[in-house]
Write a protein that holds these residues in place. Sequence first.
Motif, PDB file in Angstrom:
ATOM      1  N   VAL A  82       0.846  -1.202   0.000  1.00  0.00           N
ATOM      2  CA  VAL A  82       0.000   0.000   0.000  1.00  0.00           C
ATOM      3  C   VAL A  82       0.879   1.249   0.000  1.00  0.00           C
ATOM      4  N   ILE A  83       1.880   1.281   0.862  1.00  0.00           N
ATOM      5  CA  ILE A  83       2.780   2.433   0.930  1.00  0.00           C
ATOM      6  C   ILE A  83       3.522   2.598  -0.390  1.00  0.00           C
ATOM      7  N   SER A  84       3.985   1.486  -0.964  1.00  0.00           N
ATOM      8  CA  SER A  84       4.725   1.545  -2.224  1.00  0.00           C
ATOM      9  C   SER A  84       3.852   2.054  -3.362  1.00  0.00           C
ATOM     10  N   ILE A  85       2.643   1.545  -3.464  1.00  0.00           N
ATOM     11  CA  ILE A  85       1.751   1.957  -4.554  1.00  0.00           C
ATOM     12  C   ILE A  85       1.328   3.412  -4.389  1.00  0.00           C
ATOM     13  N   ALA A  86       1.015   3.831  -3.168  1.00  0.00           N
ATOM     14  CA  ALA A  86       0.662   5.234  -2.941  1.00  0.00           C
ATOM     15  C   ALA A  86       1.831   6.151  -3.309  1.00  0.00           C
ATOM     16  N   THR A  87       3.035   5.727  -2.971  1.00  0.00           N
ATOM     17  CA  THR A  87       4.222   6.510  -3.303  1.00  0.00           C
ATOM     18  C   THR A  87       4.380   6.621  -4.811  1.00  0.00           C
ATOM     19  N   SER A  88       4.212   5.498  -5.505  1.00  0.00           N
ATOM     20  CA  SER A  88       4.329   5.520  -6.955  1.00  0.00           C
ATOM     21  C   SER A  88       3.205   6.319  -7.614  1.00  0.00           C
ATOM     22  N   LEU A  89       2.009   6.254  -7.058  1.00  0.00           N
ATOM     23  CA  LEU A  89       0.918   7.087  -7.581  1.00  0.00           C
ATOM     24  C   LEU A  89       1.298   8.563  -7.506  1.00  0.00           C
ATOM     25  N   GLN A  90       1.896   8.977  -6.402  1.00  0.00           N
ATOM     26  CA  GLN A  90       2.293  10.377  -6.256  1.00  0.00           C
ATOM     27  C   GLN A  90       3.461  10.723  -7.171  1.00  0.00           C
ATOM     28  N   GLU A  91       4.457   9.863  -7.210  1.00  0.00           N
ATOM     29  CA  GLU A  91       5.685  10.179  -7.936  1.00  0.00           C
ATOM     30  C   GLU A  91       5.545  10.090  -9.454  1.00  0.00           C
ATOM     31  N   SER A  92       4.756   9.129  -9.933  1.00  0.00           N
ATOM     32  CA  SER A  92       4.724   8.896 -11.390  1.00  0.00           C
ATOM     33  C   SER A  92       3.356   8.528 -11.930  1.00  0.00           C
ATOM     34  N   LYS A  93       2.336   8.515 -11.078  1.00  0.00           N
ATOM     35  CA  LYS A  93       1.002   8.010 -11.466  1.00  0.00           C
ATOM     36  C   LYS A  93       1.107   6.575 -11.971  1.00  0.00           C
ATOM     37  N   LEU A  94       2.040   5.815 -11.382  1.00  0.00           N
ATOM     38  CA  LEU A  94       2.284   4.403 -11.705  1.00  0.00           C
ATOM     39  C   LEU A  94       2.775   4.207 -13.130  1.00  0.00           C
ATOM     40  N   GLU A  95       3.406   5.233 -13.686  1.00  0.00           N
ATOM     41  CA  GLU A  95       4.011   5.121 -15.017  1.00  0.00           C
ATOM     42  C   GLU A  95       5.518   5.035 -14.837  1.00  0.00           C
ATOM     43  N   ASN A  96       6.142   4.143 -15.584  1.00  0.00           N
ATOM     44  CA  ASN A  96       7.573   3.926 -15.474  1.00  0.00           C
ATOM     45  C   ASN A  96       8.286   5.003 -16.290  1.00  0.00           C
ATOM     46  N   LEU A  97       8.623   6.103 -15.637  1.00  0.00           N
ATOM     47  CA  LEU A  97       9.131   7.278 -16.319  1.00  0.00           C
ATOM     48  C   LEU A  97      10.580   7.118 -16.759  1.00  0.00           C
ATOM     49  N   GLY A  98      10.813   7.425 -18.019  1.00  0.00           N
ATOM     50  CA  GLY A  98      12.166   7.547 -18.526  1.00  0.00           C
ATOM     51  C   GLY A  98      12.598   8.993 -18.356  1.00  0.00           C
ATOM     52  N   HIS A  99      13.635   9.370 -19.049  1.00  0.00           N
ATOM     53  CA  HIS A  99      14.103  10.750 -18.956  1.00  0.00           C
ATOM     54  C   HIS A  99      13.111  11.648 -19.679  1.00  0.00           C
ATOM     55  N   LEU A 100      12.654  12.701 -19.008  1.00  0.00           N
ATOM     56  CA  LEU A 100      11.615  13.577 -19.556  1.00  0.00           C
ATOM     57  C   LEU A 100      12.166  14.906 -20.060  1.00  0.00           C
ATOM     58  N   GLY A 101      13.451  14.966 -20.341  1.00  0.00           N
ATOM     59  CA  GLY A 101      14.036  16.207 -20.837  1.00  0.00           C
ATOM     60  C   GLY A 101      13.886  17.326 -19.828  1.00  0.00           C
TER      61      GLY A 101
END
Length: 184
Positions: A82-101
């Motif tokens: 739960v903590i991990s998923i909530a963190t990822s929702l905040q940080e990336s909306k659960l998207e595996n982000l590459g470099h965003l320029g």
Amino acid sequence: MNTIFRKSMLSVAGLAFAGGVFAGPIAAHANPVDAKPVAVAVQASKPQGDQSRITLNDEQTANVKAIIAATKKAGLPERAAVISIATSLQESKLENLGHLGDMNDHDSLGLFQQRPSSGWGTPEQITDPEYSTTAFLKGLKQVDGWQDMPLTKAAQTVQVSAYPDAYAQWEQQAADLVGQHWNS
């Protein structure tokens, strides 16, 4: 098993028993219906503040399942997922982000916006959902009492975000997702 979770489960069991005692005689005469199991969300306490929710696509759902699998592999309980998923929702909306320029926050990558320059791993490692989740969980396990503290405090202690209270808004959706996918 932590005390809050145990008390919550005992309360739920007590309510279920009481409901059965009072509703049982009535239900015995009712027409049977197709019952479906109900998932119980795993939370340490009532979510803090207003809750946010997004609709997930297939990639985001796959990342939820990857976080849950890594949590199980690490031998940690549902609360860690739960903590991990909530963190990822905040940080990336659960998207595996590459470099965003220019839109990138420094060199932050992956589900948790972990930074190679901060020692989280190589860009290839950080963008691997299992690796990044395991790295996050390793940090979480080093937080004394993480199981019983508010989600946002546990996440912030690992992540050290400029927005320390932002994780709390995702607790309900994260708990719902863990309840839905933990046993699937």
